[in-house]
Design a protein around this motif. Structure first.
Motif, PDB file in Angstrom:
ATOM      1  N   ILE A   1     -12.187   9.798   6.057  1.00 23.83           N
ATOM      2  CA  ILE A   1     -11.968   9.633   4.618  1.00 23.83           C
ATOM      3  C   ILE A   1     -12.602   8.319   4.169  1.00 23.83           C
ATOM      4  N   PHE A   2     -13.353   8.392   3.077  1.00 27.08           N
ATOM      5  CA  PHE A   2     -14.029   7.224   2.520  1.00 27.08           C
ATOM      6  C   PHE A   2     -13.640   7.081   1.054  1.00 27.08           C
ATOM      7  N   TYR A   3     -13.586   5.840   0.600  1.00 27.29           N
ATOM      8  CA  TYR A   3     -13.261   5.608  -0.807  1.00 27.29           C
ATOM      9  C   TYR A   3     -14.387   6.110  -1.700  1.00 27.29           C
ATOM     10  N   GLY A   4     -13.967   6.776  -2.785  1.00 31.89           N
ATOM     11  CA  GLY A   4     -14.904   7.184  -3.810  1.00 31.89           C
ATOM     12  C   GLY A   4     -14.647   6.363  -5.057  1.00 31.89           C
ATOM     13  N   ARG A   5     -14.156   7.014  -6.113  1.00 37.08           N
ATOM     14  CA  ARG A   5     -13.887   6.312  -7.363  1.00 37.08           C
ATOM     15  C   ARG A   5     -12.597   5.506  -7.253  1.00 37.08           C
ATOM     16  N   VAL A   6     -12.642   4.274  -7.764  1.00 36.51           N
ATOM     17  CA  VAL A   6     -11.495   3.370  -7.717  1.00 36.51           C
ATOM     18  C   VAL A   6     -11.216   2.864  -9.126  1.00 36.51           C
ATOM     19  N   ARG A   7      -9.940   2.849  -9.492  1.00 33.54           N
ATOM     20  CA  ARG A   7      -9.533   2.279 -10.782  1.00 33.54           C
ATOM     21  C   ARG A   7      -8.778   0.981 -10.531  1.00 33.54           C
TER      22      ARG A   7
ATOM     23  N   ARG B   1     -10.057  13.167  -4.438  1.00 35.73           N
ATOM     24  CA  ARG B   1      -8.610  13.314  -4.273  1.00 35.73           C
ATOM     25  C   ARG B   1      -7.923  11.942  -4.353  1.00 35.73           C
ATOM     26  N   LEU B   2      -6.792  11.872  -5.057  1.00 38.53           N
ATOM     27  CA  LEU B   2      -5.995  10.650  -5.085  1.00 38.53           C
ATOM     28  C   LEU B   2      -5.340  10.468  -3.718  1.00 38.53           C
ATOM     29  N   ILE B   3      -5.723   9.406  -3.012  1.00 32.86           N
ATOM     30  CA  ILE B   3      -5.236   9.253  -1.639  1.00 32.86           C
ATOM     31  C   ILE B   3      -4.245   8.111  -1.470  1.00 32.86           C
ATOM     32  N   ASP B   4      -4.399   7.030  -2.217  1.00 34.15           N
ATOM     33  CA  ASP B   4      -3.474   5.912  -2.075  1.00 34.15           C
ATOM     34  C   ASP B   4      -3.588   4.990  -3.278  1.00 34.15           C
ATOM     35  N   CYS B   5      -2.673   4.031  -3.340  1.00 29.80           N
ATOM     36  CA  CYS B   5      -2.758   2.982  -4.342  1.00 29.80           C
ATOM     37  C   CYS B   5      -2.244   1.688  -3.724  1.00 29.80           C
ATOM     38  N   ASP B   6      -2.733   0.582  -4.236  1.00 32.37           N
ATOM     39  CA  ASP B   6      -2.359  -0.740  -3.744  1.00 32.37           C
ATOM     40  C   ASP B   6      -1.805  -1.562  -4.898  1.00 32.37           C
ATOM     41  N   LEU B   7      -0.718  -2.270  -4.638  1.00 30.93           N
ATOM     42  CA  LEU B   7      -0.184  -3.237  -5.590  1.00 30.93           C
ATOM     43  C   LEU B   7      -0.376  -4.618  -4.974  1.00 30.93           C
ATOM     44  N   GLU B   8      -1.386  -5.332  -5.449  1.00 25.93           N
ATOM     45  CA  GLU B   8      -1.752  -6.628  -4.890  1.00 25.93           C
ATOM     46  C   GLU B   8      -1.190  -7.756  -5.756  1.00 25.93           C
TER      47      GLU B   8
ATOM     48  N   ASN C   1      -6.911   4.705  -5.770  1.00 28.89           N
ATOM     49  CA  ASN C   1      -8.087   5.068  -4.989  1.00 28.89           C
ATOM     50  C   ASN C   1      -8.234   6.578  -4.803  1.00 28.89           C
ATOM     51  N   ARG C   2      -9.421   7.052  -5.042  1.00 23.29           N
ATOM     52  CA  ARG C   2      -9.791   8.430  -4.732  1.00 23.29           C
ATOM     53  C   ARG C   2     -10.775   8.428  -3.579  1.00 23.29           C
TER      54      ARG C   2
ATOM     55  N   HIS D   1       0.854  -1.184   0.000  1.00 23.03           N
ATOM     56  CA  HIS D   1       0.000   0.000   0.000  1.00 23.03           C
ATOM     57  C   HIS D   1       0.894   1.239   0.000  1.00 23.03           C
ATOM     58  N   TYR D   2       0.549   2.224  -0.815  1.00 24.41           N
ATOM     59  CA  TYR D   2       1.281   3.486  -0.854  1.00 24.41           C
ATOM     60  C   TYR D   2       0.296   4.616  -0.586  1.00 24.41           C
ATOM     61  N   LEU D   3       0.540   5.366   0.502  1.00 23.65           N
ATOM     62  CA  LEU D   3      -0.393   6.377   0.978  1.00 23.65           C
ATOM     63  C   LEU D   3       0.230   7.766   0.840  1.00 23.65           C
ATOM     64  N   ASN D   4      -0.560   8.702   0.359  1.00 25.61           N
ATOM     65  CA  ASN D   4      -0.122  10.101   0.337  1.00 25.61           C
ATOM     66  C   ASN D   4      -0.135  10.625   1.772  1.00 25.61           C
ATOM     67  N   PRO D   5       1.036  10.955   2.343  1.00 27.85           N
ATOM     68  CA  PRO D   5       1.095  11.353   3.760  1.00 27.85           C
ATOM     69  C   PRO D   5       0.335  12.637   4.060  1.00 27.85           C
ATOM     70  N   ARG D   6       0.056  13.413   3.046  1.00 28.89           N
ATOM     71  CA  ARG D   6      -0.717  14.641   3.240  1.00 28.89           C
ATOM     72  C   ARG D   6      -2.070  14.345   3.889  1.00 28.89           C
ATOM     73  N   PHE D   7      -2.655  13.194   3.553  1.00 30.22           N
ATOM     74  CA  PHE D   7      -3.997  12.878   4.035  1.00 30.22           C
ATOM     75  C   PHE D   7      -4.003  12.007   5.287  1.00 30.22           C
ATOM     76  N   PHE D   8      -2.856  11.398   5.628  1.00 31.31           N
ATOM     77  CA  PHE D   8      -2.852  10.417   6.718  1.00 31.31           C
ATOM     78  C   PHE D   8      -1.710  10.656   7.713  1.00 31.31           C
ATOM     79  N   PRO D   9      -1.659  11.842   8.334  1.00 31.65           N
ATOM     80  CA  PRO D   9      -0.600  12.099   9.318  1.00 31.65           C
ATOM     81  C   PRO D   9      -0.662  11.104  10.477  1.00 31.65           C
ATOM     82  N   ARG D  10       0.511  10.631  10.896  1.00 27.34           N
ATOM     83  CA  ARG D  10       0.666   9.735  12.046  1.00 27.34           C
ATOM     84  C   ARG D  10      -0.022   8.383  11.864  1.00 27.34           C
TER      85      ARG D  10
END
Length: 240
Positions: free
Chosen positions: A173-179, A216-223, A210-211, A144-153
């Motif tokens: 924060i809740f998931y909206g559009r997902v690609r 807002r683009l908040i994170d992405c997962d490589l599964e 994930n938006r 999982h790669y998270l934008n730290p701007r949205f998830f401090p600590r």
């Protein structure tokens, strides 16, 4: 292999497949050792391994390093159109989920992650590496790669939990559009080691971008899923 080897491989495959289909070898059970099986079928270890490899390619058995061969359980149904997290998806199908955290850290984003999250060069991201089990079996390695701007600590929280739940309860924060992007691949060394299989084993790679509810683009997962762990099942409603 000699002339008789292909016939022996077919015989072994049919015998084991029949035992599995009739429930004599049940889901998740461990097969006898390769030495015992080769004695049972009066063949060489090389021929036996060829047969087991063919059954593994069909998704009927699987191997874990240093543990041996097992009968594969039923695949999970994986529907990318349903907004559900891993634990909920597994539980809803009557199975038992588990998550282990391998590492969690702030790190420089790779060029791939910068592109996926539309970040400038030399950005930092939170990386969370986890493995996930179904009924005790390792089936998924995920980064999982998270934008730290949205998830401090966020590293202060229990990351064995669903990130979906952590996002909602701690950050609103809740998931909206997902690609989703899916491609068959071979497991790289880290993924293979974490899943206790040989490097280069077949897998399904699912990239999720994930938006949130604000777009807002908040994170992405490589599964990286074991090739025999899931089947993708999608039902698209008819449009007017």
């Amino acid at each position: 292999m000699g002339e008789e080897a292909p016939r022996a491989v077919t015989t072994i495959c049919r015998a084991l497949q029949e035992q599995i289909e009739h429930g004599l070898l049940t889901s998740g059970c461990k097969l006898p050792s390769e030495r015992r099986l080769s004695e049972l079928f009066e063949t060489t270890r090389i021929t036996l391994r060829e047969a087991l490899s063919q059954l593994e390619a069909q998704g009927l058995v699987y191997r874990e390093d240093r543990r041996g061969w097992f009968v594969s359980p039923a695949r999970l149904a994986y529907n990318p159109l349903v907004t559900s997290h891993f634990h909920a998806m597994v539980t809803e199908q009557g199975r038992v989920p588990a998550t282990e955290v391998l590492s969690a850290r702030l790190m420089p984003a790779t060029s791939e992650v910068c592109q996926l999250l539309e970040l400038p060069a030399l950005s930092s991201v939170y990386q969370v590496r986890r493995v996930r089990r179904v009924d005790g079996r390792l089936v998924l390695y995920v980064e999982h790669y998270l934008n730290p701007r949205f998830f401090p600590r966020i590293l202060e929280f229990d990351l064995r939990r669903s990130l979906t739940e952590v996002y909602a309860s701690e950050y609103g924060i809740f998931y909206g559009r997902v690609r989703f992007d899916m491609v068959s691949t071979a497991l790289h060394a880290d993924a293979a080691s974490s899943l206790k299989v040989a490097a280069g084993s077949p897998a399904l790679r699912v990239t999720r971008i994930n938006r949130d509810q604000h777009g807002r683009l908040i994170d992405c997962d490589l599964e990286y899923w074991r090739h025999d762990a899931i089947h993708v099942s999608v039902e698209v409603p008819q449009t007017a």
